[in-house]
Design a protein around this motif. Structure first.
Motif, PDB file in Angstrom:
ATOM      1  N   VAL A  34      23.445   4.735  79.075  1.00 31.34           N
ATOM      2  CA  VAL A  34      24.479   5.701  78.586  1.00 31.34           C
ATOM      3  C   VAL A  34      24.144   6.100  80.167  1.00 31.34           C
ATOM      4  O   VAL A  34      25.616   6.262  80.433  1.00 31.34           O
ATOM      5  N   GLN A  35      23.466   7.045  80.936  1.00 31.37           N
ATOM      6  CA  GLN A  35      23.018   7.781  81.736  1.00 31.37           C
ATOM      7  C   GLN A  35      23.488   7.421  83.209  1.00 31.37           C
ATOM      8  O   GLN A  35      24.664   7.236  83.475  1.00 31.37           O
ATOM      9  N   ALA A  95      25.232   9.922  72.243  1.00 29.97           N
ATOM     10  CA  ALA A  95      25.871   8.985  72.425  1.00 29.97           C
ATOM     11  C   ALA A  95      24.849   7.551  71.753  1.00 29.97           C
ATOM     12  O   ALA A  95      24.281   7.151  71.557  1.00 29.97           O
ATOM     13  N   VAL A  96      23.375   8.199  72.738  1.00 30.51           N
ATOM     14  CA  VAL A  96      22.087   7.144  72.415  1.00 30.51           C
ATOM     15  C   VAL A  96      21.775   6.979  71.078  1.00 30.51           C
ATOM     16  O   VAL A  96      21.649   6.366  70.390  1.00 30.51           O
ATOM     17  N   ALA A  97      21.839   8.397  70.176  1.00 38.40           N
ATOM     18  CA  ALA A  97      21.661   8.445  69.091  1.00 38.40           C
ATOM     19  C   ALA A  97      22.904   7.305  68.002  1.00 38.40           C
ATOM     20  O   ALA A  97      22.439   6.452  67.428  1.00 38.40           O
ATOM     21  N   LEU A  98      23.621   7.570  68.868  1.00 39.07           N
ATOM     22  CA  LEU A  98      24.842   6.285  68.020  1.00 39.07           C
ATOM     23  C   LEU A  98      24.897   5.039  68.316  1.00 39.07           C
ATOM     24  O   LEU A  98      24.782   4.722  67.348  1.00 39.07           O
ATOM     25  N   LEU A  99      24.223   4.559  69.759  1.00 36.45           N
ATOM     26  CA  LEU A  99      24.514   3.454  69.663  1.00 36.45           C
ATOM     27  C   LEU A  99      22.778   2.411  69.195  1.00 36.45           C
ATOM     28  O   LEU A  99      22.357   1.425  68.757  1.00 36.45           O
ATOM     29  N   ILE A 155      32.325   6.420  66.338  1.00 37.75           N
ATOM     30  CA  ILE A 155      32.547   6.879  68.364  1.00 37.75           C
ATOM     31  C   ILE A 155      32.653   8.379  67.636  1.00 37.75           C
ATOM     32  O   ILE A 155      31.951  10.056  68.095  1.00 37.75           O
ATOM     33  N   GLU A 156      34.096   8.875  67.559  1.00 33.55           N
ATOM     34  CA  GLU A 156      34.930   9.685  67.264  1.00 33.55           C
ATOM     35  C   GLU A 156      33.859  10.849  65.919  1.00 33.55           C
ATOM     36  O   GLU A 156      33.598  12.004  65.814  1.00 33.55           O
ATOM     37  N   ILE A 166      31.029   5.170  75.989  1.00 37.00           N
ATOM     38  CA  ILE A 166      29.958   4.419  74.479  1.00 37.00           C
ATOM     39  C   ILE A 166      30.144   3.042  75.012  1.00 37.00           C
ATOM     40  O   ILE A 166      29.476   2.090  74.675  1.00 37.00           O
ATOM     41  N   LYS A 167      31.578   2.551  75.104  1.00 42.94           N
ATOM     42  CA  LYS A 167      31.634   1.021  75.031  1.00 42.94           C
ATOM     43  C   LYS A 167      30.731   0.511  75.889  1.00 42.94           C
ATOM     44  O   LYS A 167      30.459  -0.872  75.269  1.00 42.94           O
ATOM     45  N   ALA A 168      31.540   0.547  76.765  1.00 45.80           N
ATOM     46  CA  ALA A 168      30.500   0.085  78.079  1.00 45.80           C
ATOM     47  C   ALA A 168      28.872  -0.536  78.287  1.00 45.80           C
ATOM     48  O   ALA A 168      28.188  -1.060  78.252  1.00 45.80           O
ATOM     49  N   ALA A 169      28.477   1.084  77.593  1.00 44.15           N
ATOM     50  CA  ALA A 169      27.213   0.974  77.156  1.00 44.15           C
ATOM     51  C   ALA A 169      26.911  -0.032  76.401  1.00 44.15           C
ATOM     52  O   ALA A 169      25.606  -0.481  76.096  1.00 44.15           O
ATOM     53  N   SER A 170      27.513   0.074  74.804  1.00 42.22           N
ATOM     54  CA  SER A 170      27.518  -0.760  73.935  1.00 42.22           C
ATOM     55  C   SER A 170      27.554  -2.576  74.421  1.00 42.22           C
ATOM     56  O   SER A 170      26.468  -3.501  74.126  1.00 42.22           O
TER      57      SER A 170
END
Length: 154
Positions: A87-88, A110-114, A125-126, A146-150
């Motif tokens: 994510v970073q 974002a990390v918790a979501l992923l 995401i929203e 977030i999408k790119a990190a996933s």
């Protein structure tokens, strides 16, 4: 004042604080971990987000007395976490940050979501990021990052 034994970023830490002291102030003032930001003080903006037992939590509204033995992860530990590092990295490559003040809380959410949804939809995401406010309005870049990190975490 009472003494608390906390597990912060995998390290045992002892602090003496009033039981009602928000975790945010224990992290910032007692442990000198200033990556977690003060935004609103009522849990509405997300700048103070940390992970408490893996759950994105607003540290400005949880008293240190309620933390117990649950592990706390802050932005300072994210470079050592595979999801946090991903994510970073995308945050930088997608130029998400504008002023940067809210970004540690954004990254923590974002990390918790992923960690809970490997391939989040726009709706995921929203819903997950909805409690994190960005005065600069970088929401589109946040969603794309977030999408790119996933994708990197396949």
């Amino acid at each position: 004042m009472e003494m608390y034994k906390l597990n912060v970023n995998g390290q045992p830490r002892e602090v003496t604080a009033d039981p009602a002291t928000p975790l945010l102030w224990v992290l910032r003032d007692e442990l000198k971990m200033t990556g977690t930001k003060y935004g609103c003080g009522i849990g509405a903006c997300g700048a103070c987000t940390v992970h408490l037992a893996g759950v994105a939590t607003r540290s400005c509204v949880i008293p240190v007395s309620l933390v117990g033995s649950r592990p706390i992860a802050t932005i300072e530990a994210m470079a050592n976490d595979p999801v946090g590092r991903a994510v970073q990295n995308v945050w930088v490559s997608y130029d998400v940050v504008q002023c940067g003040y809210c970004q540690s809380g954004q990254i923590m959410s974002a990390v918790a979501l992923l960690k809970s949804v490997a391939k989040p939809t726009d709706t995921n995401i929203e819903e997950s990021m909805g409690g994190n406010l960005c005065r600069c309005g970088t929401y589109v870049r946040i969603r794309e990052a977030i999408k790119a990190a996933s994708q990197q975490l396949k």
